[in-house]
Design a protein around this motif. Sequence first.
Motif, PDB file in Angstrom:
ATOM      1  N   UNK A  26      -2.982  22.748  18.674  1.00  0.00           N
ATOM      2  CA  UNK A  26      -1.757  22.116  19.148  1.00  0.00           C
ATOM      3  C   UNK A  26      -2.047  20.768  19.792  1.00  0.00           C
ATOM      4  N   UNK A  27      -3.114  20.669  20.542  1.00  0.00           N
ATOM      5  CA  UNK A  27      -3.487  19.403  21.181  1.00  0.00           C
ATOM      6  C   UNK A  27      -3.884  18.357  20.154  1.00  0.00           C
ATOM      7  N   UNK A  28      -4.590  18.753  19.095  1.00  0.00           N
ATOM      8  CA  UNK A  28      -5.010  17.799  18.063  1.00  0.00           C
ATOM      9  C   UNK A  28      -3.815  17.281  17.282  1.00  0.00           C
ATOM     10  N   UNK A  29      -2.855  18.158  17.011  1.00  0.00           N
ATOM     11  CA  UNK A  29      -1.677  17.695  16.265  1.00  0.00           C
ATOM     12  C   UNK A  29      -0.804  16.794  17.128  1.00  0.00           C
ATOM     13  N   UNK A  30      -0.789  17.000  18.443  1.00  0.00           N
ATOM     14  CA  UNK A  30       0.014  16.159  19.326  1.00  0.00           C
ATOM     15  C   UNK A  30      -0.623  14.781  19.506  1.00  0.00           C
ATOM     16  N   UNK A  31      -1.949  14.688  19.363  1.00  0.00           N
ATOM     17  CA  UNK A  31      -2.642  13.418  19.567  1.00  0.00           C
ATOM     18  C   UNK A  31      -2.710  12.576  18.304  1.00  0.00           C
ATOM     19  N   UNK A  32      -2.273  13.075  17.177  1.00  0.00           N
ATOM     20  CA  UNK A  32      -2.329  12.300  15.939  1.00  0.00           C
ATOM     21  C   UNK A  32      -1.435  11.081  16.053  1.00  0.00           C
ATOM     22  N   UNK A  33      -1.883   9.971  15.466  1.00  0.00           N
ATOM     23  CA  UNK A  33      -1.113   8.735  15.512  1.00  0.00           C
ATOM     24  C   UNK A  33       0.081   8.847  14.561  1.00  0.00           C
ATOM     25  N   UNK A  34       1.091   8.040  14.796  1.00  0.00           N
ATOM     26  CA  UNK A  34       2.254   8.061  13.895  1.00  0.00           C
ATOM     27  C   UNK A  34       1.820   7.605  12.499  1.00  0.00           C
ATOM     28  N   UNK A  35       2.599   7.950  11.468  1.00  0.00           N
ATOM     29  CA  UNK A  35       2.207   7.574  10.110  1.00  0.00           C
ATOM     30  C   UNK A  35       2.061   6.059   9.984  1.00  0.00           C
ATOM     31  N   UNK A  36       1.066   5.658   9.211  1.00  0.00           N
ATOM     32  CA  UNK A  36       0.790   4.234   9.032  1.00  0.00           C
ATOM     33  C   UNK A  36       1.927   3.567   8.261  1.00  0.00           C
ATOM     34  N   UNK A  37       2.128   2.279   8.527  1.00  0.00           N
ATOM     35  CA  UNK A  37       3.153   1.521   7.818  1.00  0.00           C
ATOM     36  C   UNK A  37       2.771   1.420   6.345  1.00  0.00           C
ATOM     37  N   UNK A  38       3.744   1.452   5.449  1.00  0.00           N
ATOM     38  CA  UNK A  38       3.412   1.377   4.020  1.00  0.00           C
ATOM     39  C   UNK A  38       2.752   0.040   3.691  1.00  0.00           C
ATOM     40  N   UNK A  39       1.756   0.100   2.834  1.00  0.00           N
ATOM     41  CA  UNK A  39       1.056  -1.126   2.438  1.00  0.00           C
ATOM     42  C   UNK A  39       1.864  -1.848   1.364  1.00  0.00           C
ATOM     43  N   UNK A  40       1.661  -3.140   1.275  1.00  0.00           N
ATOM     44  CA  UNK A  40       2.363  -3.929   0.268  1.00  0.00           C
ATOM     45  C   UNK A  40       1.852  -3.580  -1.112  1.00  0.00           C
ATOM     46  N   UNK A  41       2.766  -3.482  -2.053  1.00  0.00           N
ATOM     47  CA  UNK A  41       2.404  -3.184  -3.429  1.00  0.00           C
ATOM     48  C   UNK A  41       2.052  -4.464  -4.151  1.00  0.00           C
ATOM     49  N   UNK A  42       0.911  -4.496  -4.760  1.00  0.00           N
ATOM     50  CA  UNK A  42       0.502  -5.665  -5.520  1.00  0.00           C
ATOM     51  C   UNK A  42       0.613  -5.365  -7.001  1.00  0.00           C
ATOM     52  N   UNK A  43       0.785  -6.410  -7.756  1.00  0.00           N
ATOM     53  CA  UNK A  43       0.899  -6.271  -9.197  1.00  0.00           C
ATOM     54  C   UNK A  43      -0.425  -5.774  -9.770  1.00  0.00           C
ATOM     55  N   UNK A  44      -0.400  -4.810 -10.700  1.00  0.00           N
ATOM     56  CA  UNK A  44      -1.640  -4.324 -11.299  1.00  0.00           C
ATOM     57  C   UNK A  44      -2.208  -5.297 -12.330  1.00  0.00           C
ATOM     58  N   UNK A  45      -1.494  -6.370 -12.604  1.00  0.00           N
ATOM     59  CA  UNK A  45      -1.922  -7.308 -13.627  1.00  0.00           C
ATOM     60  C   UNK A  45      -2.751  -8.427 -13.024  1.00  0.00           C
ATOM     61  N   UNK A  46      -3.751  -8.856 -13.756  1.00  0.00           N
ATOM     62  CA  UNK A  46      -4.571  -9.969 -13.317  1.00  0.00           C
ATOM     63  C   UNK A  46      -3.824 -11.275 -13.545  1.00  0.00           C
ATOM     64  N   UNK A  47      -3.978 -12.240 -12.636  1.00  0.00           N
ATOM     65  CA  UNK A  47      -3.278 -13.519 -12.809  1.00  0.00           C
ATOM     66  C   UNK A  47      -3.972 -14.397 -13.843  1.00  0.00           C
ATOM     67  N   UNK A  48      -3.746 -14.084 -15.098  1.00  0.00           N
ATOM     68  CA  UNK A  48      -4.334 -14.836 -16.197  1.00  0.00           C
ATOM     69  C   UNK A  48      -3.224 -15.628 -16.868  1.00  0.00           C
ATOM     70  N   UNK A  49      -3.506 -16.881 -17.164  1.00  0.00           N
ATOM     71  CA  UNK A  49      -2.504 -17.719 -17.822  1.00  0.00           C
ATOM     72  C   UNK A  49      -2.288 -17.267 -19.251  1.00  0.00           C
ATOM     73  N   UNK A  50      -1.254 -17.825 -19.861  1.00  0.00           N
ATOM     74  CA  UNK A  50      -0.918 -17.504 -21.241  1.00  0.00           C
ATOM     75  C   UNK A  50      -2.056 -17.959 -22.159  1.00  0.00           C
ATOM     76  N   UNK A  51      -2.373 -17.148 -23.130  1.00  0.00           N
ATOM     77  CA  UNK A  51      -3.468 -17.476 -24.046  1.00  0.00           C
ATOM     78  C   UNK A  51      -3.098 -18.667 -24.933  1.00  0.00           C
ATOM     79  N   UNK A  52      -4.111 -19.320 -25.464  1.00  0.00           N
ATOM     80  CA  UNK A  52      -3.874 -20.459 -26.340  1.00  0.00           C
ATOM     81  C   UNK A  52      -3.160 -20.022 -27.618  1.00  0.00           C
ATOM     82  N   UNK A  53      -3.463 -18.825 -28.084  1.00  0.00           N
ATOM     83  CA  UNK A  53      -2.800 -18.291 -29.276  1.00  0.00           C
ATOM     84  C   UNK A  53      -1.290 -18.148 -29.031  1.00  0.00           C
ATOM     85  N   UNK A  54      -0.918 -17.632 -27.849  1.00  0.00           N
ATOM     86  CA  UNK A  54       0.503 -17.479 -27.521  1.00  0.00           C
ATOM     87  C   UNK A  54       1.176 -18.840 -27.394  1.00  0.00           C
ATOM     88  N   UNK A  55       0.489 -19.808 -26.785  1.00  0.00           N
ATOM     89  CA  UNK A  55       1.055 -21.153 -26.659  1.00  0.00           C
ATOM     90  C   UNK A  55       1.305 -21.761 -28.046  1.00  0.00           C
TER      91      UNK A  55
END
Length: 166
Positions: A26-55
């Motif tokens: 009971x003491x350990x559960x009372x001392x637990x910190x509040x839930x952490x703030x949600x982390x920012x979601x980042x795009x799973x895609x790499x920031x790569x420019x458009x390929x020369x073929x697509x251009x």
Amino acid sequence: MKLCFSVMRPALRFASSVCLAAALVQGASAQQSPPAAPTLRHSPYLPVNMSQHAKNYYGMMKGIDNLSVRSTASGNLIRFSYRVTDPVAAHLLGEKSATAYLYGEASHALLEIPVMDKIGQLRQTGPLEAGQEYWMVFSNKGCPIKPGERVDVFIGSLHVDGLIVE
């Protein structure tokens, strides 16, 4: 009586250890910190420019080049700009009847061009000229699409895939 007391001693030890364990849990559960703030979601895609073929494809087949997507007005608007190289191939971009959408791949947001009462759609329409730069603005109210995210642009039957919002 001595026999009874010696038999009860292990039982008392067991009962006291159970009470102590319950108090620790009971003491350990009372001392637990509040839930952490949600982390920012980042795009799973790499920031790569458009390929020369697509251009090359968009330049030869669709009549446009210098494609860019930028966040403007504190992120509330997203501007898609392009340069026309072949007005005949790019005729669809100048038609008022062609509906334009911008789709965020990570956020799954579908944006439209806003229509103002006195101005109309926030896009350039009419006959296109070779070498001229054109633009259209999409409403990003609430900022579902962030800079760095990959987006797709749909204008009638024209699809431009994998552009990165600057």
